[in-house]
Scaffold this motif. Structure first.
Motif, short mmCIF file in Angstrom:
data_model
loop_
_atom_site.label_atom_id
_atom_site.label_comp_id
_atom_site.label_asym_id
_atom_site.label_seq_id
_atom_site.Cartn_x
_atom_site.Cartn_y
_atom_site.Cartn_z
N LEU A 193 -1.47 42.38 55.98
CA LEU A 193 -2.32 41.49 56.00
C LEU A 193 -2.52 40.15 57.43
CD1 LEU A 193 -1.90 39.34 53.57
CD2 LEU A 193 -3.92 40.43 53.19
N PRO A 194 -3.74 40.46 57.97
CA PRO A 194 -3.94 39.99 59.81
C PRO A 194 -3.17 39.00 59.90
CG PRO A 194 -5.89 41.34 59.03
CD PRO A 194 -5.37 40.71 57.52
N PRO A 195 -3.43 37.83 59.54
CA PRO A 195 -3.08 36.59 59.89
C PRO A 195 -1.16 36.09 59.45
CG PRO A 195 -4.05 36.40 57.66
CD PRO A 195 -3.87 37.50 58.34
N VAL A 196 -0.87 37.49 58.34
CA VAL A 196 1.04 38.04 58.66
C VAL A 196 1.45 39.02 59.30
CG1 VAL A 196 2.40 38.72 57.36
CG2 VAL A 196 0.67 37.35 55.69
N ALA A 197 0.80 39.45 59.88
CA ALA A 197 0.88 40.44 60.90
C ALA A 197 0.92 39.91 62.28
CB ALA A 197 -0.34 42.00 61.50
N ARG A 198 0.48 38.65 62.38
CA ARG A 198 -0.29 37.92 63.47
C ARG A 198 1.37 37.00 63.97
NH1 ARG A 198 -5.01 33.28 64.77
NH2 ARG A 198 -4.34 32.43 66.98
N CYS A 199 1.85 36.73 62.81
CA CYS A 199 2.84 35.59 62.27
C CYS A 199 4.52 36.34 63.05
CB CYS A 199 3.52 34.95 61.45
SG CYS A 199 2.35 33.63 60.12
N VAL A 200 4.13 37.77 62.60
CA VAL A 200 5.09 38.90 62.62
C VAL A 200 5.67 39.07 64.06
CG1 VAL A 200 6.64 41.40 62.67
CG2 VAL A 200 5.46 39.64 60.48
N ASP A 201 4.39 39.16 64.90
CA ASP A 201 3.93 40.13 66.59
C ASP A 201 4.48 38.51 67.52
OD1 ASP A 201 3.73 42.12 65.71
OD2 ASP A 201 1.86 42.21 66.16
#
Ligand SMILES: N[C@@H](CCC(=O)N[C@@H](CS)C(=O)NCC(=O)O)C(=O)O
Length: 218
Positions: A193-201
């Motif tokens: 999910l984009p908001p999760v991928a953003r946190c991971v990055d």
């Protein structure tokens, strides 16, 4: 609109819990990093939270501590986040129940193992590690069975926000094994999910600080 300010850290699982909701609607907010380079923010968190923990949300004169309560507040006060908790009371109970399961038995047991390493990196207490990993295995089994009979809301909800960071880090501590395929698939779906991928990055630069050593994946 009154500005939301979030006190937290990009590597913190509970901070992600709130960031995922805010990022999902591209909400405007101020991020206040809690680390030794920002002593005022550290002092604020120590003063405002009963155990000196973050995240903390401020909104005008209002200060809210505890990630779940912050999400409940955003659900009420951010127009884009009115669907974080389902309108139907029975569905809301299920979402809140899963939030407790992820916090108490996934995040909690993951943090138990991490704490053993933070307390003594060279000789972490084997009993604490075993208890935390056993707790994770039991929680994985419960969630796997639950997912066999139930469905999660398709949109970003309180469960998404609780499940994504807890499964992300728990899998680093005690990998989700082949006997829990539904849970492993859920973790992969959440990380995409984009908001999760953003946190991971955003958290990648801090991986060397993961007390057990971060795996070379995700
Ligand atoms: N029950 C709290 C837990 C928050 C928590 O454990 N935060 C961690 C970061 S992920 C923290 O503040 N650690 C620093 C400390 O304990 O001093 C919540 O749901 O917000």
């Amino acid at each position: 609109m009154t500005t939301f300010a979030l006190y937290g850290h990009p590597f913190s699982s509970y901070t992600w819990k709130v960031l995922i909701a805010l990022y999902s609607v591209e909400a405007e907010f101020e991020f206040q990093t809690v680390d030794p380079d920002h002593p005022d923010n550290l002092a604020f968190v120590r003063r405002e939270h009963p155990a000196g923990k973050f995240p903390i949300l401020t909104h005008g004169e209002t200060t809210i501590v505890e990630a779940t309560s912050i999400l409940e507040y955003l659900h009420l006060h951010h127009p884009g986040l009115a669907t974080l908790i389902p309108a139907k009371p029975e569905d809301a109970v299920t979402v809140r129940m899963l939030d407790r399961v992820f916090d108490n038995y996934v995040m909690g047991n993951m943090q138990r193992v991490v704490s053993a390493y933070l307390t003594d990196a060279e000789h972490p207490d084997p009993a604490e590690i075993a208890a935390g990993k056993d707790g994770l295995t039991r929680a994985y089994r419960w969630l796997e069975d639950w997912l066999g009979e139930n469905r999660l809301p398709a949109h970003v909800s309180l469960v998404t926000c609780a499940a994504a960071p807890s499964l992300f880090y728990a899998d680093w501590v005690e990998p989700i094994r082949l006997d829990c395929p539904r849970l492993a698939a859920l973790r992969a779906e959440l990380l995409a999910l984009p908001p999760v991928a953003r946190c991971v990055d955003d958290a990648r630069p801090y991986r060397p600080f993961f007390p057990l050593g971060a795996p070379d994946r995700d």
